[in-house]
Design a protein around this motif. Structure first.
Motif, PDB file in Angstrom:
ATOM      1  N   GLN A   1       9.033  -3.983   0.081  1.00 45.59           N
ATOM      2  CA  GLN A   1       9.424  -5.518  -0.238  1.00 45.59           C
ATOM      3  C   GLN A   1       8.872  -5.556  -1.562  1.00 45.59           C
ATOM      4  O   GLN A   1       7.820  -5.366  -1.901  1.00 45.59           O
ATOM      5  CB  GLN A   1       8.655  -6.620   0.616  1.00 45.59           C
TER       6      GLN A   1
ATOM      7  N   ILE B   1       4.980  -4.858  -1.510  1.00 45.62           N
ATOM      8  CA  ILE B   1       4.082  -4.422  -0.340  1.00 45.62           C
ATOM      9  C   ILE B   1       4.977  -3.616  -0.023  1.00 45.62           C
ATOM     10  O   ILE B   1       6.253  -3.501   0.509  1.00 45.62           O
ATOM     11  CB  ILE B   1       3.840  -5.616   0.645  1.00 45.62           C
ATOM     12  N   MET B   2       4.439  -2.266   0.492  1.00 46.04           N
ATOM     13  CA  MET B   2       5.005  -1.252   1.135  1.00 46.04           C
ATOM     14  C   MET B   2       4.350  -0.648   2.497  1.00 46.04           C
ATOM     15  O   MET B   2       3.219  -0.934   2.736  1.00 46.04           O
ATOM     16  CB  MET B   2       5.092  -0.186   0.306  1.00 46.04           C
ATOM     17  N   LYS B   3       5.122   0.084   3.138  1.00 43.94           N
ATOM     18  CA  LYS B   3       4.261   0.798   4.489  1.00 43.94           C
ATOM     19  C   LYS B   3       4.780   2.009   4.499  1.00 43.94           C
ATOM     20  O   LYS B   3       6.016   2.613   4.262  1.00 43.94           O
ATOM     21  CB  LYS B   3       4.886   0.013   5.686  1.00 43.94           C
TER      22      LYS B   3
ATOM     23  N   LEU C   1      -0.659   0.824   4.346  1.00 37.15           N
ATOM     24  CA  LEU C   1      -0.262  -0.331   3.836  1.00 37.15           C
ATOM     25  C   LEU C   1      -0.512  -0.135   2.044  1.00 37.15           C
ATOM     26  O   LEU C   1      -1.534   0.485   1.768  1.00 37.15           O
ATOM     27  CB  LEU C   1      -1.041  -1.607   4.060  1.00 37.15           C
ATOM     28  N   VAL C   2       0.525  -0.380   1.443  1.00 38.18           N
ATOM     29  CA  VAL C   2       0.536  -0.132  -0.143  1.00 38.18           C
ATOM     30  C   VAL C   2       0.783  -1.439  -1.155  1.00 38.18           C
ATOM     31  O   VAL C   2       1.697  -2.113  -0.628  1.00 38.18           O
ATOM     32  CB  VAL C   2       1.405   0.830  -0.879  1.00 38.18           C
TER      33      VAL C   2
ATOM     34  N   ILE D   1       3.248  -7.854   6.025  1.00 38.73           N
ATOM     35  CA  ILE D   1       3.391  -6.619   6.767  1.00 38.73           C
ATOM     36  C   ILE D   1       1.997  -6.328   7.206  1.00 38.73           C
ATOM     37  O   ILE D   1       1.144  -6.891   6.826  1.00 38.73           O
ATOM     38  CB  ILE D   1       3.901  -5.202   5.769  1.00 38.73           C
TER      39      ILE D   1
ATOM     40  N   MET E   1      -1.056  -7.037   4.656  1.00 38.45           N
ATOM     41  CA  MET E   1      -0.805  -7.339   3.353  1.00 38.45           C
ATOM     42  C   MET E   1       0.274  -8.519   3.051  1.00 38.45           C
ATOM     43  O   MET E   1       1.414  -8.551   4.042  1.00 38.45           O
ATOM     44  CB  MET E   1      -0.155  -6.160   2.670  1.00 38.45           C
TER      45      MET E   1
END
Lengths: 333, 333, 333, 333
Positions: B191, B214-216, B222-223, C193, C212
């Motif tokens: 996202q 934000i990424m999974k 989580l990133v 997330i 996050m």
């Protein structure tokens, strides 16, 4: 393009060879070492020629400069020969352990107009140089105190240290030079204390492994140096300048900028650089670049032979103070 | 000894040429650039030969490897030609701005057994690499969150950015690769949001200059990545790994370790490194050394063409999320 | 001199009692708790009177203010009663887990002219407040990005968390308030997330323990919050403001300024403060002082009931985004 | 509960009054000052009774302890009277500027079995105490060097300093105590140098404003102290312990943990605490708590009268070394 001959192919000679060779404006032509295989290795690794006597260097008009990285007791002789042959000289510190011999060397070469730079590389460390600049450029007002921390990562065997000239002449001599560099004036009083705290066998050779100094400059500025032959956490090298309007500290450096946080500690960093070849990598290169540029431009090299001689005299004074328990006063005039 | 041809003699090509030439195990034979004088300058400065067509390289069996540092739109064509000529390839990121073209490139070269390394140099930065190691070696327990800060020191003109592919494909692609490197698994949800905060003219070309992601990952880690085209205090490059048993931060670096204390501030340090050539000097060298060693040993180079392709796909996903306002799910199969 | 009644004598109530009592300008008159012995202990330790119903407080005209530190589900009822009795109110966050109930509370008390301050104490932390000031005073130019790290030292039992309202309403609500405080404008887009990385049993109660967020403000500024229920190295609380002309970070704090250097690590500091009572000791006191001063001066208290309601609505939005996977847009009218 | 009488209602007396009053286990009953209005103000602010002669205190059997914070020249007389009246004593440093008078005081009170604690508050600073602990608990191996930095933020008028006893007895006496505390053994050699660098008028009163010391302990450990009457960046207070297996530094502290990054500097922090009341706030409280607890338990208070006397003797030695230029040897037997 400056053509170099390297005298000495030990650990530090090897580093110098690589540095010379990596520079566009320098070329390594010859490598000499009393131990021929060492010279051959270093020569081969850097596209240079190993030689067995220094006469080839002195007679080769293509050689512009010699870099002296042999054992200390050979420095003076090599300086004299190279100077008389008209070569520019970059010589590792110290000039000699005996100031009398240094003085005689000066007499011998005083007619030679060659540039002679002494390898007090720390003047070229960007962080220490920034501290010296902060002490002098007026931004922090006038300088009042200098505090230098100088701790080697590990102690050499006592047997080896026997011929080192003692902690002041062998190790802390760098800090006498740093103090003079930062102060930009002469030191006129020296008091030293020391102990055998790392290895008490050091007392058998009349030396100490831990030392502290307080010194005063011509205008009354105060200087402290503390030194140790062994810091378990690495090579501890700090220069603090305390001025009228502020302070600057050239602090220690670590190999990475990683910080770790755990259950028991936070902001942990990596150990300090292990020793001078890592810590002063930039300084060794910048020292060489400065030498090359000044030699090519015909401008004065720095630090000079006289800088080397004066650091030596401060080391002598410290040694005398340690032995007598008294303040030693120096008259420079 | 690996013989290189360099394609591209711009700012980054110039740096690569110097790096190749400074290494004992590498030799720069040819330099090509569409602008011949640039190729001639770089060739002359590094003892190489300037060429006007790449055929000379492809036909010269002495050339082992090509380093591609030309403009992005030429990468794929050069990769295909070099791969078919059997040369090992080190190509600057990104492979191409269009993933379709990257996929077609992959089809074209799939029979060529040449090593292809993509220039995500930051994997080789000692501090970032130490963070990745901390995330994976178990010392801090299992990884849970990754936070990457990625801010360039200054924004290129909007006119230039027009053909950059947008902030994700041009700049943050490095961080997608870093995230994959640190995670050691794939990212499956992306996202993104963005704004024009530095220069609102960036909106005219359908781009943003400030972005957050934000990424999974597959296993739910989580990133976060935040990026900006302009950080007034220098090149801000941080990687934080948050784990079950602790945290590690690859923090920013300054040119010196000087700290200043004044009436108004304390512990002031110098500005951050200005940009990638200073900040990632070690990384560029270590990347090249790794390439050389792997090519010579016949072991896989890293990051691979596929790593380059996947970072690209994450950039595409981010761009799509930015445009649609929706989460983009990736299936890697 | 402000006379206080304290409702709630648990861990945080006990701290508030001590803070009130240590201030020259405040006096603790009553302590109420549903568990009478707790009220008696806290009253005895602070020279106050334990009471068993709140009516005594509401009917005592000497009581100027009530501090509500009871369980969340009782807040609204106590606020309404105290407001109708004309007492100034300092109520711990959140007002209620259900925004509908918060809105009904607002309806009930809208005629009462009493000051109501919500206990978002972090606004009063000197370091976070300095970051907010740096974001707004213009010294660093206009604000562009906010990055908040919010990690509790340890996770409460899942059983307890069941009634917490979820990570956003229970824990990260502080960070929604901090974001609004630093931004000085409203947030209009929220994406969240989350994962169960600390304890997967948290999924059984429909919650996550790691989250996050990315958010956008009215003028397009970008905000990131990352949160975890467990940071093994202590209470991790950072606020970073990235501006046109620089950056300010309110960094973590350790109990001492000791740095340790060992064979394996350097610059190690002590663990972070364990939790909010240690980390925000100053903030809790400054929050109380601000409340007292504003109530006595008749000036507005801050953060207000409306601030509490808006943080709540952001928490709702985050929860909705987590559940739907979609961006939630807020219209503040 | 310990009932206190406070002698001295100046700046530091005011702070002590507030500290006593904030503690559950202490009560301030009387305040005395030669200037009656000062006593009245401090008494009023803390719910105590102002008195005009100390007899009321000495004759009041409810008074358990006296805290002496009057001018230095009155300390000994007050100690003798309070000791003879059987009161526990917490006396600000120094006992007296004249060691002869200190010795006579000791003679006078040697039969009195009252606890006497000297206000070397820095021993109670959590960071300095952690450094001392690190030096002694064996975790870093045996201690070898101590480096203390002690710089006041600003210089008092020369007129005032005239009766201060000189930089060693007035200011650096704290550092002699700190050195003894960290070493946990006696210092046997002292060498001092000093200069008038801040204000040369200080020479007219036979004093210096900048000083450096090197000292040696019984077992040969080395100690350095550097001091200045004026540090433009705030109150500089550092204690470094260098040990066989590592180093610990109790570093300076700033009011907030904010770090600023700008175009010209990075990681800027706030100025250091302005002076002792801010910097040693915790230390003053912990010193008082320790005194109360030991007096109530009948256990020895620390630092003791003898600690005060020995710090004094080191200050005398430093003064003598400064004046004679010679090393001063102390025999403690």
């Amino acid at each position: 393009m400056l053509n170099f001959a390297l005298f000495g192919a030990g650990r530090i000679g090897k580093m110098h060879a690589k540095n010379i060779q990596s520079m566009a404006q320098a070329n390594l032509k010859y490598v000499f070492d009393v131990y021929a295989p060492a010279a051959q290795d270093v020569a081969a690794a850097n596209g240079a020629q190993a030689i067995s006597t220094i006469d080839e260097v002195l007679n080769d008009s293509e050689v512009d400069a010699v870099l002296i990285a042999t054992s200390t007791d050979t420095h003076v002789d090599l300086i004299i020969q190279a100077a008389k042959a008209g070569k520019a000289i970059l010589c590792e510190k110290p000039i000699d352990l005996d100031t009398e011999i240094v003085n005689r060397c000066l007499d011998e070469i005083k007619e030679c107009q060659v540039p002679i730079q002494i390898g007090f590389n720390r003047r070229y460390d960007p962080s220490h140089a920034a501290a010296a600049k902060a002490a002098q450029d007026g931004g922090l007002g006038k300088l009042e105190q200098v505090v230098i921390t100088s701790r080697d990562p590990g102690m050499a065997p006592v047997e080896y240290l026997k011929s080192s000239g003692g902690i002041f002449r062998d190790m802390i001599i760098h800090d006498f030079d740093m103090a003079r560099f930062v102060l930009n004036e002469e030191i006129v009083e020296v008091q030293a204390i020391g102990s055998a705290l790392v290895d008490e066998k050091i007392t058998e050779i009349g030396d100490v492994d831990s030392a502290m100094l307080i010194m005063k400059s011509e205008s009354g500025k105060l200087v402290h140096v503390n030194g140790s032959r062994r810091a378990s956490y690495g090579y501890d090298q700090r220069v603090e300048v305390f001025c009228e309007g502020g302070m600057a500290i050239s602090n220690n450096q670590t190999a990475t900028s990683l910080e770790r946080y755990t259950k028991h500690t936070t902001q942990e960093k990596a150990p300090l650089h292990n020793f001078f070849i890592d810590r002063y990598e930039d300084a060794y290169n910048l020292q060489l670049i400065s030498f090359i540029e000044n030699v090519e431009a015909g401008t004065p090299v720095t630090p000079s032979f006289e800088d080397g001689r004066r650091a030596q005299m401060l080391a002598d004074a410290a040694q005398k103070s340690l032995e007598t328990g008294e303040k030693v006063v120096l008259a420079w005039s």
